[in-house]
Design an enzyme around this catalytic site. Sequence first.
Site, PDB file in Angstrom:
ATOM      1  N   GLY A 112       0.860  -1.188   0.000  1.00 20.04           N
ATOM      2  CA  GLY A 112       0.000   0.000   0.000  1.00 20.04           C
ATOM      3  C   GLY A 112       0.892   1.231   0.000  1.00 20.04           C
ATOM      4  N   ARG A 121       1.321  -4.424  12.594  1.00 23.17           N
ATOM      5  CA  ARG A 121       0.629  -4.677  13.863  1.00 23.17           C
ATOM      6  C   ARG A 121       1.124  -6.002  14.442  1.00 23.17           C
ATOM      7  NH1 ARG A 121      -0.491  -0.112  13.797  1.00 23.17           N
ATOM      8  NH2 ARG A 121      -2.504   0.931  13.935  1.00 23.17           N
ATOM      9  N   HIS A 173       6.663   0.963  19.242  1.00 26.95           N
ATOM     10  CA  HIS A 173       5.627   1.416  18.309  1.00 26.95           C
ATOM     11  C   HIS A 173       5.812   2.906  17.960  1.00 26.95           C
ATOM     12  CE1 HIS A 173       1.269   0.526  16.876  1.00 26.95           C
ATOM     13  NE2 HIS A 173       1.845   1.397  16.077  1.00 26.95           N
ATOM     14  N   GLU A 222       0.689  -4.295  23.887  1.00 29.65           N
ATOM     15  CA  GLU A 222       1.511  -3.092  24.016  1.00 29.65           C
ATOM     16  C   GLU A 222       1.037  -2.280  25.211  1.00 29.65           C
ATOM     17  OE1 GLU A 222       1.450  -1.021  20.264  1.00 29.65           O
ATOM     18  OE2 GLU A 222       2.487  -2.629  19.236  1.00 29.65           O
TER      19      GLU A 222
HETATM   20  P1  NAP Z   1      -2.603   0.977   2.956  1.00 31.35           P
HETATM   21  O1  NAP Z   1      -2.139   2.040   2.004  1.00 31.35           O
HETATM   22  O2  NAP Z   1      -4.049   0.745   3.136  1.00 31.35           O
HETATM   23  O3  NAP Z   1      -1.887  -0.378   2.508  1.00 31.35           O
HETATM   24  C1  NAP Z   1      -2.205  -1.617   3.001  1.00 31.35           C
HETATM   25  C2  NAP Z   1      -1.929  -2.629   1.909  1.00 31.35           C
HETATM   26  O4  NAP Z   1      -2.113  -3.940   2.472  1.00 31.35           O
HETATM   27  C3  NAP Z   1      -2.881  -2.498   0.713  1.00 31.35           C
HETATM   28  O5  NAP Z   1      -2.140  -2.569  -0.480  1.00 31.35           O
HETATM   29  C4  NAP Z   1      -3.804  -3.712   0.877  1.00 31.35           C
HETATM   30  O6  NAP Z   1      -4.231  -4.274  -0.321  1.00 31.35           O
HETATM   31  C5  NAP Z   1      -2.886  -4.698   1.543  1.00 31.35           C
HETATM   32  N1  NAP Z   1      -3.628  -5.742   2.236  1.00 31.35           N
HETATM   33  C6  NAP Z   1      -4.737  -5.616   2.995  1.00 31.35           C
HETATM   34  N2  NAP Z   1      -5.117  -6.808   3.470  1.00 31.35           N
HETATM   35  C7  NAP Z   1      -4.228  -7.697   2.984  1.00 31.35           C
HETATM   36  C8  NAP Z   1      -4.091  -9.107   3.100  1.00 31.35           C
HETATM   37  N3  NAP Z   1      -4.932  -9.823   3.828  1.00 31.35           N
HETATM   38  N4  NAP Z   1      -3.058  -9.701   2.465  1.00 31.35           N
HETATM   39  C9  NAP Z   1      -2.200  -8.983   1.714  1.00 31.35           C
HETATM   40  N5  NAP Z   1      -2.280  -7.657   1.563  1.00 31.35           N
HETATM   41  C10 NAP Z   1      -3.282  -7.024   2.192  1.00 31.35           C
HETATM   42  O7  NAP Z   1      -2.026   1.240   4.414  1.00 31.35           O
HETATM   43  P2  NAP Z   1      -0.664   1.986   4.827  1.00 31.35           P
HETATM   44  O8  NAP Z   1      -0.923   3.424   4.983  1.00 31.35           O
HETATM   45  O9  NAP Z   1       0.429   1.532   3.920  1.00 31.35           O
HETATM   46  O10 NAP Z   1      -0.479   1.347   6.293  1.00 31.35           O
HETATM   47  C11 NAP Z   1      -0.318  -0.031   6.466  1.00 31.35           C
HETATM   48  C12 NAP Z   1      -0.365  -0.430   7.925  1.00 31.35           C
HETATM   49  O11 NAP Z   1       0.826  -0.021   8.585  1.00 31.35           O
HETATM   50  C13 NAP Z   1      -1.477   0.212   8.748  1.00 31.35           C
HETATM   51  O12 NAP Z   1      -2.703  -0.453   8.624  1.00 31.35           O
HETATM   52  C14 NAP Z   1      -0.937   0.147  10.160  1.00 31.35           C
HETATM   53  O13 NAP Z   1      -1.365  -1.047  10.787  1.00 31.35           O
HETATM   54  C15 NAP Z   1       0.562   0.098   9.967  1.00 31.35           C
HETATM   55  N6  NAP Z   1       1.242   1.313  10.464  1.00 31.35           N
HETATM   56  C16 NAP Z   1       2.056   1.222  11.527  1.00 31.35           C
HETATM   57  C17 NAP Z   1       2.730   2.339  11.977  1.00 31.35           C
HETATM   58  C18 NAP Z   1       3.661   2.253  13.145  1.00 31.35           C
HETATM   59  O14 NAP Z   1       3.776   3.216  13.893  1.00 31.35           O
HETATM   60  N7  NAP Z   1       4.359   1.156  13.341  1.00 31.35           N
HETATM   61  C19 NAP Z   1       2.546   3.568  11.353  1.00 31.35           C
HETATM   62  C20 NAP Z   1       1.690   3.618  10.274  1.00 31.35           C
HETATM   63  C21 NAP Z   1       1.041   2.483   9.826  1.00 31.35           C
HETATM   64  P3  NAP Z   1      -5.457  -3.718  -1.202  1.00 31.35           P
HETATM   65  O15 NAP Z   1      -4.783  -2.889  -2.244  1.00 31.35           O
HETATM   66  O16 NAP Z   1      -6.095  -4.927  -1.723  1.00 31.35           O
HETATM   67  O17 NAP Z   1      -6.345  -2.940  -0.270  1.00 31.35           O
HETATM   68  C1  GLV Z   2       0.248   3.572  13.737  1.00 24.57           C
HETATM   69  O1  GLV Z   2       0.488   2.475  14.111  1.00 24.57           O
HETATM   70  C2  GLV Z   2      -0.743   3.881  12.760  1.00 24.57           C
HETATM   71  O2  GLV Z   2      -1.475   2.970  12.357  1.00 24.57           O
HETATM   72  O3  GLV Z   2      -0.835   5.057  12.387  1.00 24.57           O
END
Ligand code: NAP
Ligand code: GLV
Length: 322
Positions: A156, A238, A286, A267
Amino acid sequence: MKRTVYITRKLPEEIVDKLSSRFNVKMWSEEDVPVPREVLLREIEEVDGLICLLTEKIDEEVLNKARQLKVISNVAVGYNNIDVQAANEKGMVVTNTPSVLTETTADLTFALLMAAARRVVEGSDYLRSGEWGAWSLMQMTGQDIFGATIGIIGLGRIGEALVKRAKGFDMNVLYYNRTRKPEKEVELGIHYRDMKDLLQQSDFVCLLLPYSPEVHHLIGKEELSFMKRNAILVNTARGGLVDEEALYHALKTREIWGAGLDVFEQEPVPIDHPLLSLPNVVTLPHIGSASLKTRMRMAELAADNMVSVLTGNEAITPVLIK
Ligand code: NAP
Ligand code: GLV
Protein backbone atom coordinates in the site's frame (compact mmCIF):
# COMPACT_ATOMS: atom_id res chain seq x y z
CA MET A 1 -25.79 24.91 19.76
CA LYS A 2 -22.09 24.04 20.00
CA ARG A 3 -21.22 20.41 19.36
CA THR A 4 -19.23 18.46 21.93
CA VAL A 5 -15.97 16.66 21.23
CA TYR A 6 -14.18 14.27 23.55
CA ILE A 7 -10.41 13.74 23.17
CA THR A 8 -9.14 10.57 24.79
CA ARG A 9 -5.49 11.59 25.10
CA LYS A 10 -3.43 14.73 25.35
CA LEU A 11 -3.03 16.40 21.94
CA PRO A 12 -0.79 19.38 21.05
CA GLU A 13 -2.13 22.62 22.53
CA GLU A 14 -2.66 24.39 19.19
CA ILE A 15 -4.83 21.49 17.99
CA VAL A 16 -6.95 21.58 21.12
CA ASP A 17 -7.26 25.39 20.79
CA LYS A 18 -8.38 25.05 17.18
CA LEU A 19 -11.07 22.57 18.16
CA SER A 20 -12.09 24.63 21.20
CA SER A 21 -12.81 27.66 18.99
CA ARG A 22 -15.63 25.68 17.38
CA PHE A 23 -16.71 23.01 19.84
CA ASN A 24 -17.11 22.27 23.51
CA VAL A 25 -13.98 20.24 24.00
CA LYS A 26 -13.23 17.90 26.82
CA MET A 27 -9.91 16.10 27.00
CA TRP A 28 -9.30 13.12 29.26
CA SER A 29 -6.22 14.47 30.98
CA GLU A 30 -3.36 16.92 30.83
CA GLU A 31 -1.23 13.90 31.68
CA ASP A 32 -0.32 11.74 28.69
CA VAL A 33 -1.92 8.57 30.03
CA PRO A 34 -4.63 6.34 28.53
CA VAL A 35 -8.22 7.06 29.44
CA PRO A 36 -9.65 4.42 31.80
CA ARG A 37 -12.28 2.32 30.10
CA GLU A 38 -15.03 3.27 32.58
CA VAL A 39 -14.37 6.97 31.96
CA LEU A 40 -14.58 6.48 28.19
CA LEU A 41 -17.83 4.53 28.58
CA ARG A 42 -19.28 7.38 30.60
CA GLU A 43 -17.99 10.30 28.52
CA ILE A 44 -19.06 8.83 25.18
CA GLU A 45 -22.74 9.11 26.11
CA GLU A 46 -23.17 12.82 25.44
CA VAL A 47 -20.62 13.65 22.73
CA ASP A 48 -20.94 14.34 19.00
CA GLY A 49 -17.34 13.62 18.13
CA LEU A 50 -14.57 11.42 19.50
CA ILE A 51 -10.86 11.84 18.81
CA CYS A 52 -8.99 8.74 19.90
CA LEU A 53 -5.65 6.98 19.62
CA LEU A 54 -4.94 3.39 18.66
CA THR A 55 -4.75 2.54 22.36
CA GLU A 56 -8.52 2.93 22.73
CA LYS A 57 -10.71 0.00 21.83
CA ILE A 58 -13.85 1.43 20.28
CA ASP A 59 -16.02 -1.66 20.20
CA GLU A 60 -19.77 -2.29 20.35
CA GLU A 61 -19.87 -1.74 24.10
CA VAL A 62 -18.56 1.81 23.62
CA LEU A 63 -20.65 2.46 20.50
CA ASN A 64 -23.83 1.28 22.21
CA LYS A 65 -23.36 3.88 24.97
CA ALA A 66 -23.06 6.72 22.47
CA ARG A 67 -26.37 8.54 22.14
CA GLN A 68 -25.40 11.23 19.60
CA LEU A 69 -21.95 10.30 18.28
CA LYS A 70 -21.44 11.22 14.62
CA VAL A 71 -17.74 10.89 14.02
CA ILE A 72 -14.81 8.90 15.40
CA SER A 73 -11.48 10.38 14.37
CA ASN A 74 -8.55 8.02 14.92
CA VAL A 75 -5.10 9.60 15.20
CA ALA A 76 -3.49 6.72 13.28
CA VAL A 77 -3.78 5.19 9.84
CA GLY A 78 -4.45 1.69 11.23
CA TYR A 79 -7.99 1.40 12.55
CA ASN A 80 -8.14 -2.14 13.92
CA ASN A 81 -8.90 -0.62 17.34
CA ILE A 82 -12.31 0.45 16.02
CA ASP A 83 -15.28 -1.68 15.02
CA VAL A 84 -15.80 0.31 11.82
CA GLN A 85 -18.66 -1.81 10.53
CA ALA A 86 -20.65 -1.44 13.75
CA ALA A 87 -19.98 2.31 13.78
CA ASN A 88 -21.06 2.71 10.14
CA GLU A 89 -24.24 0.70 10.84
CA LYS A 90 -25.07 3.28 13.49
CA GLY A 91 -24.53 6.07 10.97
CA MET A 92 -21.20 7.16 12.44
CA VAL A 93 -18.28 8.16 10.23
CA VAL A 94 -14.84 6.80 11.07
CA THR A 95 -11.74 8.67 9.92
CA ASN A 96 -8.00 7.93 10.06
CA THR A 97 -4.72 9.66 9.16
CA PRO A 98 -3.34 8.11 5.96
CA SER A 99 -0.56 9.54 3.77
CA VAL A 100 0.79 12.13 6.24
CA LEU A 101 2.77 9.38 8.00
CA THR A 102 3.75 7.27 4.99
CA GLU A 103 7.35 8.42 4.44
CA THR A 104 8.16 8.61 8.16
CA THR A 105 6.95 5.06 8.75
CA ALA A 106 8.83 3.78 5.70
CA ASP A 107 11.99 5.44 7.12
CA LEU A 108 11.55 3.64 10.43
CA THR A 109 10.86 0.34 8.70
CA PHE A 110 14.11 0.62 6.78
CA ALA A 111 15.93 1.73 9.93
CA LEU A 112 14.76 -1.42 11.73
CA LEU A 113 15.80 -3.56 8.77
CA MET A 114 19.28 -2.01 8.78
CA ALA A 115 19.66 -2.16 12.54
CA ALA A 116 18.75 -5.85 12.64
CA ALA A 117 20.92 -6.72 9.63
CA ARG A 118 24.03 -4.88 10.88
CA ARG A 119 23.52 -5.61 14.59
CA VAL A 120 23.49 -1.91 15.44
CA VAL A 121 21.87 -2.20 18.87
CA GLU A 122 23.73 -5.35 19.82
CA GLY A 123 27.03 -3.74 18.79
CA SER A 124 26.34 -0.63 20.80
CA ASP A 125 25.43 -2.70 23.89
CA TYR A 126 28.58 -4.78 23.43
CA LEU A 127 30.80 -1.73 23.36
CA ARG A 128 29.14 -0.08 26.35
CA SER A 129 29.37 -3.27 28.40
CA GLY A 130 33.16 -3.12 28.17
CA GLU A 131 33.39 -6.49 26.39
CA TRP A 132 35.11 -5.08 23.31
CA GLY A 133 38.62 -6.42 23.73
CA ALA A 134 40.16 -5.95 20.27
CA TRP A 135 39.07 -5.55 16.67
CA SER A 136 38.70 -8.93 15.02
CA LEU A 137 37.84 -10.08 11.54
CA MET A 138 34.57 -11.89 12.13
CA GLN A 139 33.36 -9.82 15.07
CA MET A 140 29.73 -8.62 14.95
CA THR A 141 29.32 -9.74 11.36
CA GLY A 142 25.83 -9.19 9.98
CA GLN A 143 23.90 -9.47 6.76
CA ASP A 144 24.36 -7.38 3.63
CA ILE A 145 21.52 -5.08 2.67
CA PHE A 146 22.65 -3.81 -0.74
CA GLY A 147 21.77 -6.25 -3.51
CA ALA A 148 19.70 -8.46 -1.18
CA THR A 149 16.10 -9.53 -1.83
CA ILE A 150 13.33 -7.82 0.13
CA GLY A 151 9.80 -9.22 0.25
CA ILE A 152 7.06 -6.74 1.15
CA ILE A 153 3.74 -8.13 2.32
CA GLY A 154 1.14 -5.39 1.86
CA LEU A 155 2.01 -3.05 -1.01
CA GLY A 156 0.00 0.00 0.00
CA ARG A 157 1.18 3.53 0.69
CA ILE A 158 3.95 2.61 3.14
CA GLY A 159 4.91 -0.55 1.25
CA GLU A 160 5.42 1.51 -1.88
CA ALA A 161 7.45 4.11 0.00
CA LEU A 162 9.63 1.27 1.28
CA VAL A 163 10.25 0.12 -2.29
CA LYS A 164 11.89 3.48 -3.04
CA ARG A 165 14.28 3.03 -0.13
CA ALA A 166 15.04 -0.56 -1.11
CA LYS A 167 15.75 0.46 -4.70
CA GLY A 168 18.31 2.97 -3.39
CA PHE A 169 20.16 -0.03 -1.97
CA ASP A 170 19.98 -1.98 -5.24
CA MET A 171 17.66 -4.50 -3.67
CA ASN A 172 15.60 -6.98 -5.63
CA VAL A 173 12.01 -6.24 -4.55
CA LEU A 174 9.30 -8.90 -4.30
CA TYR A 175 5.82 -8.21 -3.03
CA TYR A 176 2.65 -9.98 -2.04
CA ASN A 177 -0.61 -8.07 -1.81
CA ARG A 178 -4.29 -8.97 -1.50
CA THR A 179 -4.80 -7.47 -4.93
CA ARG A 180 -2.03 -7.82 -7.45
CA LYS A 181 -0.84 -4.47 -8.85
CA PRO A 182 0.56 -5.06 -12.38
CA GLU A 183 0.94 -1.34 -13.09
CA LYS A 184 3.13 -0.93 -9.97
CA GLU A 185 5.27 -3.87 -11.08
CA VAL A 186 6.16 -1.97 -14.24
CA GLU A 187 6.39 1.48 -12.63
CA LEU A 188 8.52 0.41 -9.66
CA GLY A 189 10.37 -2.56 -11.14
CA ILE A 190 9.09 -5.05 -8.57
CA HIS A 191 7.94 -8.66 -8.81
CA TYR A 192 4.79 -10.33 -7.51
CA ARG A 193 5.09 -13.60 -5.59
CA ASP A 194 2.57 -15.64 -3.66
CA MET A 195 3.19 -15.69 0.08
CA LYS A 196 5.10 -18.96 0.14
CA ASP A 197 7.43 -18.04 -2.72
CA LEU A 198 8.04 -14.61 -1.20
CA LEU A 199 8.95 -16.15 2.16
CA GLN A 200 11.26 -18.69 0.52
CA GLN A 201 13.07 -16.19 -1.69
CA SER A 202 13.47 -13.11 0.53
CA ASP A 203 16.42 -12.10 2.70
CA PHE A 204 14.17 -9.53 4.40
CA VAL A 205 10.42 -9.92 4.90
CA CYS A 206 8.57 -6.72 5.81
CA LEU A 207 4.98 -6.67 6.97
CA LEU A 208 3.00 -3.61 5.94
CA LEU A 209 -0.59 -4.74 5.75
CA PRO A 210 -3.42 -3.77 8.12
CA TYR A 211 -4.39 -6.10 10.94
CA SER A 212 -7.80 -7.77 10.96
CA PRO A 213 -8.95 -11.07 12.50
CA GLU A 214 -8.60 -12.70 9.04
CA VAL A 215 -4.83 -12.13 9.11
CA HIS A 216 -4.29 -12.97 12.78
CA HIS A 217 -0.92 -14.77 13.06
CA LEU A 218 -0.38 -14.54 9.32
CA ILE A 219 3.25 -15.34 10.11
CA GLY A 220 3.30 -18.49 12.25
CA LYS A 221 5.39 -21.64 12.67
CA GLU A 222 4.84 -22.87 9.11
CA GLU A 223 5.50 -19.51 7.44
CA LEU A 224 8.68 -19.02 9.49
CA SER A 225 9.84 -22.48 8.40
CA PHE A 226 9.63 -21.34 4.76
CA MET A 227 12.01 -18.44 5.39
CA LYS A 228 15.75 -18.55 4.68
CA ARG A 229 18.12 -19.16 7.58
CA ASN A 230 19.73 -15.77 6.96
CA ALA A 231 16.33 -14.02 6.76
CA ILE A 232 15.19 -11.09 8.86
CA LEU A 233 11.54 -10.38 9.65
CA VAL A 234 10.54 -6.73 10.06
CA ASN A 235 7.15 -5.85 11.48
CA THR A 236 6.04 -2.23 11.58
CA ALA A 237 2.37 -3.04 10.90
CA ARG A 238 0.63 -4.68 13.86
CA GLY A 239 1.74 -7.24 16.44
CA GLY A 240 -1.22 -9.54 15.88
CA LEU A 241 0.09 -10.43 12.42
CA VAL A 242 2.85 -12.53 13.97
CA ASP A 243 2.64 -15.56 16.26
CA GLU A 244 5.21 -14.31 18.78
CA GLU A 245 5.75 -17.68 20.40
CA ALA A 246 6.60 -19.23 17.02
CA LEU A 247 8.83 -16.25 16.21
CA TYR A 248 10.69 -16.60 19.50
CA HIS A 249 11.33 -20.26 18.76
CA ALA A 250 12.48 -19.57 15.18
CA LEU A 251 14.88 -16.86 16.37
CA LYS A 252 16.19 -18.82 19.34
CA THR A 253 16.97 -21.88 17.20
CA ARG A 254 18.29 -19.67 14.37
CA GLU A 255 15.71 -21.03 11.98
CA ILE A 256 15.69 -17.38 10.87
CA TRP A 257 18.50 -14.93 11.51
CA GLY A 258 16.87 -11.92 13.10
CA ALA A 259 13.91 -9.62 13.54
CA GLY A 260 13.08 -5.95 13.82
CA LEU A 261 9.86 -5.29 15.69
CA ASP A 262 8.10 -1.98 16.25
CA VAL A 263 4.79 -3.57 17.22
CA PHE A 264 3.64 -6.34 19.57
CA GLU A 265 0.49 -8.29 20.32
CA GLN A 266 0.35 -6.68 23.73
CA GLU A 267 1.51 -3.09 24.02
CA PRO A 268 3.40 -2.04 26.02
CA VAL A 269 5.14 -5.39 25.57
CA PRO A 270 5.73 -6.95 29.02
CA ILE A 271 9.33 -6.47 30.09
CA ASP A 272 9.73 -10.22 30.71
CA HIS A 273 8.51 -11.10 27.20
CA PRO A 274 10.80 -13.86 25.83
CA LEU A 275 11.47 -11.92 22.59
CA LEU A 276 13.16 -9.18 24.61
CA SER A 277 15.76 -11.65 25.86
CA LEU A 278 17.13 -12.38 22.38
CA PRO A 279 20.16 -10.51 21.02
CA ASN A 280 19.05 -11.03 17.41
CA VAL A 281 15.88 -8.95 17.82
CA VAL A 282 15.74 -5.16 17.58
CA THR A 283 12.71 -3.80 19.39
CA LEU A 284 11.04 -0.41 19.42
CA PRO A 285 8.00 0.97 21.29
CA HIS A 286 5.63 1.42 18.31
CA ILE A 287 7.27 4.60 16.97
CA GLY A 288 6.84 4.06 13.23
CA SER A 289 5.32 7.49 12.61
CA ALA A 290 7.01 9.25 15.52
CA SER A 291 8.74 12.26 14.02
CA LEU A 292 7.74 15.64 15.43
CA LYS A 293 6.45 16.90 12.08
CA THR A 294 4.49 13.77 11.29
CA ARG A 295 2.84 13.39 14.67
CA MET A 296 1.79 17.04 14.38
CA ARG A 297 0.36 16.42 10.89
CA MET A 298 -1.54 13.40 12.18
CA ALA A 299 -3.10 15.44 14.98
CA GLU A 300 -3.98 18.21 12.52
CA LEU A 301 -5.61 15.82 10.08
CA ALA A 302 -7.59 14.16 12.87
CA ALA A 303 -8.84 17.59 13.98
CA ASP A 304 -9.64 18.65 10.41
CA ASN A 305 -11.66 15.47 9.88
CA MET A 306 -13.61 16.26 13.03
CA VAL A 307 -14.32 19.86 11.94
CA SER A 308 -15.35 18.73 8.47
CA VAL A 309 -17.88 16.15 9.59
CA LEU A 310 -19.33 18.17 12.47
CA THR A 311 -19.85 21.17 10.19
CA GLY A 312 -21.87 19.06 7.77
CA ASN A 313 -19.16 18.34 5.21
CA GLU A 314 -17.59 15.13 3.95
CA ALA A 315 -14.78 13.61 5.98
CA ILE A 316 -11.36 14.34 4.44
CA THR A 317 -10.03 10.82 4.99
CA PRO A 318 -12.90 8.49 5.86
CA VAL A 319 -12.20 4.83 6.53
CA LEU A 320 -13.92 2.85 3.79
CA ILE A 321 -13.91 -0.87 4.48
CA LYS A 322 -13.60 -3.29 1.56
P1 NAP B 1 -2.60 0.98 2.96
O1 NAP B 1 -2.14 2.04 2.00
O2 NAP B 1 -4.05 0.75 3.14
O3 NAP B 1 -1.89 -0.38 2.51
C1 NAP B 1 -2.21 -1.62 3.00
C2 NAP B 1 -1.93 -2.63 1.91
O4 NAP B 1 -2.11 -3.94 2.47
C3 NAP B 1 -2.88 -2.50 0.71
O5 NAP B 1 -2.14 -2.57 -0.48
C4 NAP B 1 -3.80 -3.71 0.88
O6 NAP B 1 -4.23 -4.27 -0.32
C5 NAP B 1 -2.89 -4.70 1.54
N1 NAP B 1 -3.63 -5.74 2.24
C6 NAP B 1 -4.74 -5.62 2.99
N2 NAP B 1 -5.12 -6.81 3.47
C7 NAP B 1 -4.23 -7.70 2.98
C8 NAP B 1 -4.09 -9.11 3.10
N3 NAP B 1 -4.93 -9.82 3.83
N4 NAP B 1 -3.06 -9.70 2.46
C9 NAP B 1 -2.20 -8.98 1.71
N5 NAP B 1 -2.28 -7.66 1.56
C10 NAP B 1 -3.28 -7.02 2.19
O7 NAP B 1 -2.03 1.24 4.41
P2 NAP B 1 -0.66 1.99 4.83
O8 NAP B 1 -0.92 3.42 4.98
O9 NAP B 1 0.43 1.53 3.92
O10 NAP B 1 -0.48 1.35 6.29
C11 NAP B 1 -0.32 -0.03 6.47
C12 NAP B 1 -0.37 -0.43 7.93
O11 NAP B 1 0.83 -0.02 8.59
C13 NAP B 1 -1.48 0.21 8.75
O12 NAP B 1 -2.70 -0.45 8.62
C14 NAP B 1 -0.94 0.15 10.16
O13 NAP B 1 -1.37 -1.05 10.79
C15 NAP B 1 0.56 0.10 9.97
N6 NAP B 1 1.24 1.31 10.46
C16 NAP B 1 2.06 1.22 11.53
C17 NAP B 1 2.73 2.34 11.98
C18 NAP B 1 3.66 2.25 13.14
O14 NAP B 1 3.78 3.22 13.89
N7 NAP B 1 4.36 1.16 13.34
C19 NAP B 1 2.55 3.57 11.35
C20 NAP B 1 1.69 3.62 10.27
C21 NAP B 1 1.04 2.48 9.83
P3 NAP B 1 -5.46 -3.72 -1.20
O15 NAP B 1 -4.78 -2.89 -2.24
O16 NAP B 1 -6.10 -4.93 -1.72
O17 NAP B 1 -6.34 -2.94 -0.27
C1 GLV C 1 0.25 3.57 13.74
O1 GLV C 1 0.49 2.47 14.11
C2 GLV C 1 -0.74 3.88 12.76
O2 GLV C 1 -1.47 2.97 12.36
O3 GLV C 1 -0.84 5.06 12.39
